[in-house]
Write an enzyme that holds these catalytic residues in place. Structure first.
Site, mmCIF file in Angstrom:
data_model
loop_
_atom_site.group_PDB
_atom_site.id
_atom_site.type_symbol
_atom_site.label_atom_id
_atom_site.label_comp_id
_atom_site.label_asym_id
_atom_site.label_seq_id
_atom_site.Cartn_x
_atom_site.Cartn_y
_atom_site.Cartn_z
ATOM 1 N N CYS A 156 -23.802 -43.214 -16.141
ATOM 2 C CA CYS A 156 -22.472 -42.912 -16.704
ATOM 3 C C CYS A 156 -21.939 -41.554 -16.252
ATOM 4 C CB CYS A 156 -22.506 -42.974 -18.220
ATOM 5 S SG CYS A 156 -23.048 -44.560 -18.817
ATOM 6 N N HIS A 169 -16.290 -39.136 -21.012
ATOM 7 C CA HIS A 169 -16.842 -40.466 -20.743
ATOM 8 C C HIS A 169 -16.603 -41.321 -21.990
ATOM 9 C CE1 HIS A 169 -19.422 -43.766 -19.979
ATOM 10 N NE2 HIS A 169 -20.432 -43.348 -20.711
ATOM 11 N N ASN A 196 -17.653 -49.199 -22.993
ATOM 12 C CA ASN A 196 -18.307 -48.267 -22.075
ATOM 13 C C ASN A 196 -18.403 -48.906 -20.687
ATOM 14 O OD1 ASN A 196 -20.031 -46.621 -20.648
ATOM 15 N ND2 ASN A 196 -21.494 -46.361 -22.321
#
Ligand code: ACO
Length: 326
Positions: free
Chosen positions: A116, A253, A283
């Site tokens: 990520c 993020h 996500n």
């Protein structure tokens, strides 16, 4: 003062696959509910790539939009970096496949794997080329098909992730070497490999010979995320020479609304300055920051010349932050 070469972001683009999967639909697959997912994560829906769409296909869609926004074409590109943890193939790099699909000329193309945090890592690598005069037109892409890594029996993970891609074009620009310059102004990147067990995929080419499924101790990741990201953000701001109070937009993020809010609160960043798109795409790993960035540009909130703060955390554990004047 002699001029300084800066890496300037000249275009941003994003792409989400057409299929939308609601929380209610997931509640038919695992023992969960819309109420639990919204309450614990802020996520309402995620997008899923078609079976015939690979990470490179999502990347190409986002790349075309970023190139158009920058007034560039694939013919201008001399560097392509794809941040992905869900590559099309073990090799070649997804960036090489993107180069072929875009019809870009022979140049430099490779992937960055920092899960990520991949987009922030990849931006710093692009900065290493552009600010040293080694690339004139770079494409940095975060592209993921995270739904392919899910264990659809694990309600603790499968509700959290989605597919998507985001891209930026990075080009050299002259600055004066101070915070008024447009471009990537400061980074802080971190990895703590001892925390692997908190978030990993249980397969790979040199171990199981399989792709594997994502495994996570969610509450532990949550704890590390809030603490570690704050330190990296402060380090990136220091490297850039800016105060957090000068930041126009905080683009974290997009993992979980509670993490976004927790980090912003810890850093004293007002909620109105946080770009949050996690509700609509969950996500998307390395794709999430450019997805949120592109949305903020498209809806007119983020304007050229503004000071942005990017931050991410992911498997590794990796984490990092970047200050950029857009
Ligand atoms: N639906 C209903 N109940 C669930 C679900 C679900 N989808 N998932 C877990 N639960 C249950 C658990 O089984 C547990 O039940 P129990 O008390 O009977 O054992 C209960 O909910 C609480 O579980 P916790 O894991 O403690 O719940 P928590 O409040 O920590 O929320 C969550 C879980 C949402 C995963 C949270 O920890 C989180 O967001 N962590 C960060 C994860 C993350 O963002 N990772 C990605 C960052 S890195 C990257 O992007 C790759």
């Amino acid at each position: 003062m002699s001029p300084v070469l800066r890496s300037v972001v000249t275009g941003v683009g994003a792409y989400l696959p057409e299929e939308v999967v609601s929380n209610a639909e997931l509640a038919k697959v695992v023992d969960t509910s819309d109420e639990w997912i919204v309450d614990r994560t802020g996520i309402h829906e995620r997008h899923r790539a078609r079976p015939d769409q690979a990470a490179s296909d999502l990347a190409v869609e986002a790349a075309r939009k970023a190139l158009a926004a920058a007034g560039r074409t694939p013919a201008d590109l001399d560097l392509i970096i794809v941040a992905t943890t869900t590559p099309d193939l073990t090799f070649p790099a997804t960036a090489a496949i993107v180069q072929r699909k875009l019809g870009a000329p022979i140049g430099v193309a490779f992937d960055v794997q920092a899960v990520c945090s991949g987009f922030v890592y990849a931006l710093s690598v692009a900065d290493g080329f552009v600010a040293r005069g080694l690339a004139k037109c770079a494409l940095v892409i975060g592209a993921e098909t995270m739904t392919r890594l899910m264990d659809w029996n694990d309600r603790g993970t499968c509700v959290l992730f989605g597919d998507g891609a985001g891209a930026v074009v990075v080009e050299p620009g002259e600055g004066r070497g101070d915070i008024a310059d447009r471009g990537l102004l400061g980074f802080a990147l971190r990895c703590d490999g001892t925390k692997q067990d908190l978030l990993y995929v249980d397969g790979g080419p040199s171990t199981t010979g399989t792709v594997g499924k994502l495994r996570m101790q969610g509450n532990q990741v949550f704890r590390h995320a809030v603490i570690n990201i704050s330190e990296a953000v402060e380090a990136a701001a220091k490297a850039a020479g800016v105060q957090l109070s000068q930041i126009d937009w905080f683009i974290p993020h997009q993992a979980n609304q509670r993490i976004l809010a927790g980090v912003a609160h810890r850093l004293g960043i007002a909620e109105e300055r946080v770009i949050s798109t996690v509700a609509r795409h969950a996500n998307t790993s390395a794709a999430s920051i450019p997805l949120a960035w592109a949305e903020g540009v498209a809806d007119g909130r983020i304007k050229p010349g503004q000071l942005l703060l990017l931050e991410a955390m992911g498997g590794g554990l990796t984490w990092g932050a970047c200050v950029v004047r857009y």
